[in-house]
Design a protein around this motif. Structure first.
Motif, PDB file in Angstrom:
ATOM      1  N   GLY A 283      42.835  33.475  33.218  1.00 43.34           N
ATOM      2  CA  GLY A 283      42.629  33.373  34.658  1.00 43.34           C
ATOM      3  C   GLY A 283      43.259  32.083  35.137  1.00 43.34           C
ATOM      4  N   LEU A 284      42.573  31.375  36.044  1.00 48.05           N
ATOM      5  CA  LEU A 284      43.120  30.074  36.455  1.00 48.05           C
ATOM      6  C   LEU A 284      42.809  29.012  35.401  1.00 48.05           C
ATOM      7  N   TRP A 285      41.559  28.954  34.954  1.00 43.65           N
ATOM      8  CA  TRP A 285      41.164  27.885  34.035  1.00 43.65           C
ATOM      9  C   TRP A 285      40.901  28.365  32.618  1.00 43.65           C
ATOM     10  N   SER A 286      40.651  29.629  32.464  1.00 40.86           N
ATOM     11  CA  SER A 286      40.048  30.060  31.193  1.00 40.86           C
ATOM     12  C   SER A 286      40.556  31.431  30.782  1.00 40.86           C
TER      13      SER A 286
ATOM     14  N   GLU B 217      35.914  30.324  34.785  1.00 41.66           N
ATOM     15  CA  GLU B 217      36.420  30.113  36.146  1.00 41.66           C
ATOM     16  C   GLU B 217      35.361  29.354  36.959  1.00 41.66           C
ATOM     17  N   THR B 218      35.786  28.774  38.078  1.00 39.99           N
ATOM     18  CA  THR B 218      34.876  27.891  38.818  1.00 39.99           C
ATOM     19  C   THR B 218      33.697  28.655  39.438  1.00 39.99           C
ATOM     20  N   PRO B 219      32.468  28.187  39.176  1.00 42.66           N
ATOM     21  CA  PRO B 219      31.315  28.827  39.826  1.00 42.66           C
ATOM     22  C   PRO B 219      31.461  28.728  41.350  1.00 42.66           C
ATOM     23  N   GLY B 220      31.209  29.837  42.029  1.00 40.83           N
ATOM     24  CA  GLY B 220      31.301  29.853  43.496  1.00 40.83           C
ATOM     25  C   GLY B 220      32.708  30.115  43.996  1.00 40.83           C
ATOM     26  N   ILE B 221      33.722  30.077  43.106  1.00 44.88           N
ATOM     27  CA  ILE B 221      35.115  30.364  43.532  1.00 44.88           C
ATOM     28  C   ILE B 221      35.644  31.522  42.687  1.00 44.88           C
ATOM     29  N   GLY B 222      35.964  31.227  41.422  1.00 44.78           N
ATOM     30  CA  GLY B 222      36.586  32.258  40.585  1.00 44.78           C
ATOM     31  C   GLY B 222      35.588  33.154  39.857  1.00 44.78           C
ATOM     32  N   ASP B 223      34.294  32.860  39.996  1.00 48.29           N
ATOM     33  CA  ASP B 223      33.337  33.668  39.223  1.00 48.29           C
ATOM     34  C   ASP B 223      32.975  34.986  39.923  1.00 48.29           C
TER      35      ASP B 223
ATOM     36  N   VAL C 253      44.507  42.968  45.488  1.00 54.09           N
ATOM     37  CA  VAL C 253      45.269  42.765  46.719  1.00 54.09           C
ATOM     38  C   VAL C 253      44.692  41.615  47.548  1.00 54.09           C
ATOM     39  N   LYS C 254      45.547  40.597  47.765  1.00 50.43           N
ATOM     40  CA  LYS C 254      45.146  39.467  48.607  1.00 50.43           C
ATOM     41  C   LYS C 254      44.929  39.982  50.034  1.00 50.43           C
ATOM     42  N   GLY C 255      43.840  39.634  50.662  1.00 44.23           N
ATOM     43  CA  GLY C 255      43.570  40.106  52.031  1.00 44.23           C
ATOM     44  C   GLY C 255      42.862  41.451  52.057  1.00 44.23           C
TER      45      GLY C 255
ATOM     46  N   VAL D 197      39.791  38.132  46.379  1.00 52.00           N
ATOM     47  CA  VAL D 197      38.844  37.247  47.061  1.00 52.00           C
ATOM     48  C   VAL D 197      39.623  36.047  47.559  1.00 52.00           C
ATOM     49  N   SER D 198      39.556  35.800  48.881  1.00 48.56           N
ATOM     50  CA  SER D 198      40.393  34.727  49.423  1.00 48.56           C
ATOM     51  C   SER D 198      39.884  33.367  48.937  1.00 48.56           C
ATOM     52  N   GLY D 199      40.840  32.487  48.651  1.00 52.37           N
ATOM     53  CA  GLY D 199      40.507  31.184  48.078  1.00 52.37           C
ATOM     54  C   GLY D 199      40.392  31.240  46.560  1.00 52.37           C
ATOM     55  N   ALA D 200      40.508  32.438  45.986  1.00 53.60           N
ATOM     56  CA  ALA D 200      40.415  32.579  44.526  1.00 53.60           C
ATOM     57  C   ALA D 200      41.474  33.564  44.033  1.00 53.60           C
ATOM     58  N   THR D 201      42.645  33.465  44.657  1.00 52.53           N
ATOM     59  CA  THR D 201      43.710  34.416  44.339  1.00 52.53           C
ATOM     60  C   THR D 201      44.176  34.312  42.891  1.00 52.53           C
ATOM     61  N   ARG D 202      44.070  33.113  42.349  1.00 52.82           N
ATOM     62  CA  ARG D 202      44.660  32.930  41.012  1.00 52.82           C
ATOM     63  C   ARG D 202      43.816  33.559  39.903  1.00 52.82           C
ATOM     64  N   THR D 203      42.522  33.583  40.076  1.00 51.95           N
ATOM     65  CA  THR D 203      41.676  34.297  39.108  1.00 51.95           C
ATOM     66  C   THR D 203      41.975  35.789  39.195  1.00 51.95           C
ATOM     67  N   GLY D 204      42.077  36.292  40.437  1.00 48.83           N
ATOM     68  CA  GLY D 204      42.403  37.712  40.642  1.00 48.83           C
ATOM     69  C   GLY D 204      43.746  38.068  40.026  1.00 48.83           C
TER      70      GLY D 204
HETATM   71  C1  LIG Z   1      38.067  22.387  42.188  1.00 49.40           C
HETATM   72  C2  LIG Z   1      38.790  23.690  42.444  1.00 49.40           C
HETATM   73  C3  LIG Z   1      38.451  24.794  41.689  1.00 49.40           C
HETATM   74  C4  LIG Z   1      39.101  26.015  41.906  1.00 49.40           C
HETATM   75  N1  LIG Z   1      38.767  27.082  41.149  1.00 49.40           N
HETATM   76  C5  LIG Z   1      39.423  28.252  41.334  1.00 49.40           C
HETATM   77  C6  LIG Z   1      39.142  29.387  40.534  1.00 49.40           C
HETATM   78  O1  LIG Z   1      38.257  29.396  39.669  1.00 49.40           O
HETATM   79  N2  LIG Z   1      39.870  30.504  40.760  1.00 49.40           N
HETATM   80  C7  LIG Z   1      40.854  30.566  41.721  1.00 49.40           C
HETATM   81  O2  LIG Z   1      41.497  31.621  41.838  1.00 49.40           O
HETATM   82  N3  LIG Z   1      41.120  29.526  42.485  1.00 49.40           N
HETATM   83  C8  LIG Z   1      40.429  28.370  42.334  1.00 49.40           C
HETATM   84  N4  LIG Z   1      40.722  27.313  43.105  1.00 49.40           N
HETATM   85  C9  LIG Z   1      41.676  27.493  44.214  1.00 49.40           C
HETATM   86  C10 LIG Z   1      43.105  27.589  43.686  1.00 49.40           C
HETATM   87  O3  LIG Z   1      43.555  26.331  43.329  1.00 49.40           O
HETATM   88  C11 LIG Z   1      44.004  28.199  44.761  1.00 49.40           C
HETATM   89  O4  LIG Z   1      44.013  27.362  45.892  1.00 49.40           O
HETATM   90  C12 LIG Z   1      43.514  29.551  45.184  1.00 49.40           C
HETATM   91  O5  LIG Z   1      43.343  30.363  44.076  1.00 49.40           O
HETATM   92  C13 LIG Z   1      44.527  30.184  46.130  1.00 49.40           C
HETATM   93  O6  LIG Z   1      43.885  31.284  46.765  1.00 49.40           O
HETATM   94  P1  LIG Z   1      44.305  31.758  48.253  1.00 49.40           P
HETATM   95  O7  LIG Z   1      45.778  32.042  48.147  1.00 49.40           O
HETATM   96  O8  LIG Z   1      43.487  32.969  48.538  1.00 49.40           O
HETATM   97  O9  LIG Z   1      43.990  30.617  49.152  1.00 49.40           O
HETATM   98  C14 LIG Z   1      40.092  26.106  42.904  1.00 49.40           C
HETATM   99  C15 LIG Z   1      40.425  24.976  43.640  1.00 49.40           C
HETATM  100  C16 LIG Z   1      39.786  23.795  43.421  1.00 49.40           C
HETATM  101  C17 LIG Z   1      40.167  22.590  44.247  1.00 49.40           C
END
Ligand SMILES: Cc1cc2nc3c(=O)[nH]c(=O)nc-3n(C[C@H](O)[C@H](O)[C@H](O)COP(=O)(O)O)c2cc1C
Length: 257
Positions: free
Chosen positions: A143-146, A171-177, A205-207, A220-227
């Protein structure tokens, strides 16, 4: 002559006896804990396979459900052949994947796992009459981290998704989980892995996926990289270096029954 416990020899003897006693206690405890850890792993495996097959279970019935409905199988990924094996609950794909004798390097490494085990454990899930209900296959990738570990359940057409479970990740709790949340997991039910040409088409699919999109799952917006990691692991595992030969073999095997 009486032994003097306050002498130098007495102190040494006391220290040696104490050390021996402690080492026996540590060895004994480690043995018990190892057995408990293995039992916990087996229980989690059974529960996760049932989740991926979309069979509801609870603490009181998962062992019975697993033993009556699920047959674990060891298969060779290169040709999909089954290798007869008795007890597969403790088979360790992760160890096999890092052992050069039991693994292969990956050429098109979209899952970013570098090597994969040559033999993988899969699960044939049947109904009460023994009729095939679904296949559960292991999937994992970065994923992004793991490394995210999961199972995916497919109906007998080997294309329609029954359910997924992602049981381990960092993955980050509250973001990528979100990948382990029930509401997101439910979005997979009924989606198709392949398009009409047999190419892997499942997309996060983003969006959000369009209504009626059989291959699209809401990101999930803000967590595109895990997806994206999840999508990439699906591309790898259902491609030529992953399950493609196995899926062909399973289709042939079930058609011959
Ligand atoms: C501390 C921190 C933790 C993050 N953890 C995750 C994560 O677990 N998974 C993820 O996809 N994005 C995580 N992000 C956000 C990514 O760096 C990236 O901005 C995001 O995946 C892009 O999604 P978007 O295109 O929908 O904005 C984290 C960002 C920060 C600052």
């Amino acid at each position: 002559m009486a032994f003097n416990k306050d002498s130098v020899a007495g102190t040494f003897l006391f220290t040696i006896v104490l050390c021996l006693l402690c080492s026996f206690m540590i060895t004994g405890t480690a043995g018990v804990l190892k057995e408990r850890k293995l039992a916990k792993q087996r229980n989690e495996l059974m529960q996760n396979v049932l989740l991926a097959a979309d069979i509801p279970s609870d603490n009181s019935n998962f062992k019975t459900l697993f033993s009556t409905r699920v047959t674990p199988m060891l298969v060779t990924l290169a040709d999909g052949q089954t290798i007869p094996q008795d007890d597969l609950l403790d088979y360790d794909e992760r160890m096999a994947a890092i052992n050069p004798e039991h693994s292969s390097k990956i050429a098109k490494d979209t899952a970013r796992i570098k090597t994969r085990a040559n033999q993988i454990r899969i699960f044939r899930v049947h109904d009460a009459q023994g009729k095939l209900q679904s296949w559960v296959l292991p999937i994992y990738g970065k994923g992004l981290w793991s490394i995210i570990y999961g199972f995916i359940g497919l109906t007998p057409d080997l294309n329609t998704i029954e359910a997924v479970v992602f049981y381990e990740h960092g993955e980050t709790p509250g973001i990528g989980d979100f990948i382990s949340h029930q509401d997101w997991r439910q979005k997979w039910h009924g989606k198709q892995l392949f398009d009409a040409d047999g190419k892997v088409a499942l997309k996060i699919v983003k969006g959000g996926a369009k209504p009626g999109d059989l291959n699209g799952i809401d990101g999930v917006s803000g967590a595109t990289r895990t997806g994206a990691g999840v999508q990439n692991m699906i591309s790898f595992w259902f491609g030529d270096e992953g399950f493609a030969p196995l899926l062909n073999q399973l289709k042939t095997m079930e058609a011959a029954k």
